[in-house]
Design an enzyme around this catalytic site. Structure first.
Site, PDB file in Angstrom:
ATOM      1  N   SER A  35      26.983  40.180 -10.785  1.00  0.00           N
ATOM      2  CA  SER A  35      27.398  38.863 -10.311  1.00  0.00           C
ATOM      3  C   SER A  35      28.446  38.966  -9.212  1.00  0.00           C
ATOM      4  O   SER A  35      28.387  38.245  -8.203  1.00  0.00           O
ATOM      5  CB  SER A  35      27.935  38.036 -11.478  1.00  0.00           C
ATOM      6  OG  SER A  35      26.943  37.838 -12.455  1.00  0.00           O
ATOM      7  N   GLY A 108      17.691  35.847  -9.967  1.00  0.00           N
ATOM      8  CA  GLY A 108      18.140  34.479  -9.800  1.00  0.00           C
ATOM      9  C   GLY A 108      19.172  34.334  -8.697  1.00  0.00           C
ATOM     10  O   GLY A 108      19.162  33.363  -7.935  1.00  0.00           O
ATOM     11  N   GLN A 184      23.768  28.447 -11.199  1.00  0.00           N
ATOM     12  CA  GLN A 184      23.591  29.088  -9.895  1.00  0.00           C
ATOM     13  C   GLN A 184      23.306  28.073  -8.796  1.00  0.00           C
ATOM     14  O   GLN A 184      23.546  28.349  -7.617  1.00  0.00           O
ATOM     15  CB  GLN A 184      22.484  30.130  -9.957  1.00  0.00           C
ATOM     16  CG  GLN A 184      22.862  31.359 -10.758  1.00  0.00           C
ATOM     17  CD  GLN A 184      21.726  32.351 -10.899  1.00  0.00           C
ATOM     18  OE1 GLN A 184      20.582  32.062 -10.549  1.00  0.00           O
ATOM     19  NE2 GLN A 184      22.018  33.525 -11.428  1.00  0.00           N
ATOM     20  N   GLU A 330      24.062  34.502 -21.143  1.00  0.00           N
ATOM     21  CA  GLU A 330      23.446  35.798 -20.905  1.00  0.00           C
ATOM     22  C   GLU A 330      23.746  36.800 -22.021  1.00  0.00           C
ATOM     23  O   GLU A 330      23.069  37.820 -22.153  1.00  0.00           O
ATOM     24  CB  GLU A 330      23.915  36.371 -19.568  1.00  0.00           C
ATOM     25  CG  GLU A 330      25.392  36.711 -19.512  1.00  0.00           C
ATOM     26  CD  GLU A 330      25.856  36.957 -18.082  1.00  0.00           C
ATOM     27  OE1 GLU A 330      26.519  37.982 -17.862  1.00  0.00           O
ATOM     28  OE2 GLU A 330      25.559  36.133 -17.198  1.00  0.00           O
ATOM     29  N   ARG A 361      13.783  33.351 -23.018  1.00  0.00           N
ATOM     30  CA  ARG A 361      14.476  34.289 -23.894  1.00  0.00           C
ATOM     31  C   ARG A 361      14.500  33.834 -25.357  1.00  0.00           C
ATOM     32  O   ARG A 361      14.504  34.670 -26.261  1.00  0.00           O
ATOM     33  CB  ARG A 361      15.903  34.540 -23.390  1.00  0.00           C
ATOM     34  CG  ARG A 361      15.945  35.460 -22.180  1.00  0.00           C
ATOM     35  CD  ARG A 361      17.342  35.686 -21.658  1.00  0.00           C
ATOM     36  NE  ARG A 361      17.331  36.725 -20.622  1.00  0.00           N
ATOM     37  CZ  ARG A 361      18.326  36.953 -19.779  1.00  0.00           C
ATOM     38  NH1 ARG A 361      19.432  36.220 -19.850  1.00  0.00           N
ATOM     39  NH2 ARG A 361      18.243  37.905 -18.883  1.00  0.00           N
ATOM     40  N   LYS A 427      17.133  46.501 -13.466  1.00  0.00           N
ATOM     41  CA  LYS A 427      17.480  45.247 -12.793  1.00  0.00           C
ATOM     42  C   LYS A 427      18.985  45.119 -12.613  1.00  0.00           C
ATOM     43  O   LYS A 427      19.460  44.690 -11.558  1.00  0.00           O
ATOM     44  CB  LYS A 427      16.930  44.068 -13.595  1.00  0.00           C
ATOM     45  CG  LYS A 427      17.276  42.691 -13.054  1.00  0.00           C
ATOM     46  CD  LYS A 427      16.669  41.626 -13.950  1.00  0.00           C
ATOM     47  CE  LYS A 427      17.152  40.236 -13.568  1.00  0.00           C
ATOM     48  NZ  LYS A 427      16.636  39.793 -12.268  1.00  0.00           N
TER      49      LYS A 427
END
Length: 442
Positions: A35, A108, A184, A330, A361, A427
């Site tokens: 981030s 994202g 976001q 998250e 999720r 990722k």
């Protein structure tokens, strides 16, 4: 239909999740925050002078961001810092240009942070990515940019693929958005706002706004590079953020360790009754992962923050928890994995927005834990987990890095768990399998 509806991502080489033979006792150096790295890249690319980003995370998401900015004309040189030590990236801003094509993967931050940047480019910028990226919502950014003066072709989908027709500048001004599906959307507009002719006034008009720590991170980083930001946290109007037009400064920024990526390693201490130290844990941070100190302590461990970092110690017992995770969604997969091994039920609340992440999720966690013998049910905004004895089996990831690490946590206590496509952890956490086995001394 999300990818949780099938096992189409099944591979022939599932990774045997190591089973812990005893309490772990390890120091684990966690790579930099995704981030912070991706916000730092965007702000440096929009600055009026070159800057440095020290200890950046090198992962799929951050490399996609760096490559996307390069396609728009920004120079990013990878090497060592100005003092000759440590990995650092030198970011040299340039006039943003099109035509260009941006591959967002399934990141994202890339698919949402870069369309406002593209609106400042001189020419069209086409955005596309993985199949799952086409299912993730972008309407908040697309609709807002149109109000602020941008021209975007998305064939009415509110999602990828799409083309932003950059005009070299953007008017900016006031805009209302519903960011209840992703914080976001707010961060995306704020990051580029200093370059808009009128700045921006973003007003969130939807239901609860998830992941507020990430918006606070955006605001803090904007202020570091010289932007003027008014926000609710500092006495401003609720759910309204204002950024004034200004030149951004090139800074020498150091990226904190990714505290959310520290989660599986801290969980290992909790699950095995061991001890794990994560060096360089910041005393003050806007990262959502810092909430793990309180959450995992309530679930049965203890922690100590010193100059050496954070040391988390498990007791060998895991307690269930009733917790609102709306600001730290998250962390849900890892908490769910630990809760499945607890001595009492857990309720995880406030995370309905996780149905729109890398995969759904909530559905994925329910299905995969239950297929190992668990008892998980979805609620309107989360999960209810009743611990039961678990058994081995293949734990599917649906191309979601946090599903993979959740499966690895369960594998510590349950023999025979195999993680399908553990490589998806690249990722945000490159080399996770090696880090995991080294922590266990395997």
């Amino acid at each position: 239909m999300t990818e949780t509806s099938s096992h189409t991502d099944l591979q022939t080489d599932p990774w045997p999740a190591p089973h812990a033979s005893g309490p772990v006792d390890a120091t684990v150096t966690v790579p930099g925050s995704k981030s912070v790295t991706n916000r730092g890249l965007v702000l440096a690319a929009l600055a009026a002078e070159p800057g440095w980003l020290r200890r950046p995370l090198r992962s799929r998401d951050t490399l996609l961001m760096a490559e996307a900015l390069r396609t728009l004309g920004v120079r990013i040189e990878e090497g060592v810092g100005p003092d000759g030590t440590g990995e650092a990236w030198r970011i040299i801003p340039a006039a943003l240009r099109g035509p260009a094509t941006v591959d967002v993967g399934n990141a994202g931050t890339v698919m949402r942070f870069l369309p406002p940047v593209a609106a400042l480019a001189d020419g069209p910028v086409h955005f596309d990515g993985d199949a799952r990226s086409h299912e993730r919502p972008l309407h908040g950014v697309i609709d807002a940019l149109r109000v602020l003066g941008a021209r975007i072709d998305d064939d009415g989908r509110g999602a990828l693929p799409m083309t932003v027709h950059g005009g070299g500048a953007l008017d900016g001004g006031p805009v209302e958005i519903d960011a209840s599906s992703s914080s976001q959307f707010v961060s995306a507009l704020l990051l580029s706002a200093p370059r808009f002719n009128q700045g921006v006034e973003v007003r969130h008009v939807g239901a609860n706004l998830p992941s507020m720590p990430h918006i606070r991170m955006t605001v803090d980083m904007l202020r570091v590079v010289g932007a003027q930001v008014d926000e609710p946290e500092t006495g401003g109007e609720p759910n309204v953020w204002r950024v004034s037009p200004s030149a951004l400064l090139g800074r020498d920024l150091t990226v904190e360790p990714d505290l959310s990526n520290a989660q599986p390693f801290l969980a290992a201490a909790l699950v095995t009754g061991g001890r794990v130290t994560v060096p360089d844990w910041p005393a003050r941070t806007t990262q959502p992962g810092d909430a793990l100190r309180e959450i995992f302590t309530e679930m049965g461990g203890s922690c100590e923050l010193t100059e050496a970092g954070l040391t988390f110690t498990g007791t060998g017992r895991i307690h269930g928890i009733d917790v609102d995770l709306s600001e730290v969604g998250e962390l849900t997969p890892g908490i769910a994995a630990v809760a499945a091994l607890a001595d009492s039920p857990s309720t995880l609340r406030g995370v309905a927005h996780l149905r729109l992440h890398e995969t759904d999720r909530l559905a994925a966690l329910t299905k995969e834990i239950n297929e190992l013998g668990g008892d998980v049910t979805e609620t309107e905004d989360g999960l209810h987990i009743r611990p039961r004895p678990l058994h081995g089996g293949v734990f599917h990831t649906y191309h979601d890095h946090r599903m993979a690490t959740a499966g690895a946590i369960i594998g510590l206590a349950v023999e025979g768990v195999e993680i399908e496509n553990v490589a998806t952890t690249a990722k945000t956490l490159p080399d996770f399998p090696r880090m995991w086995t080294e922590m266990l001394g395997v």
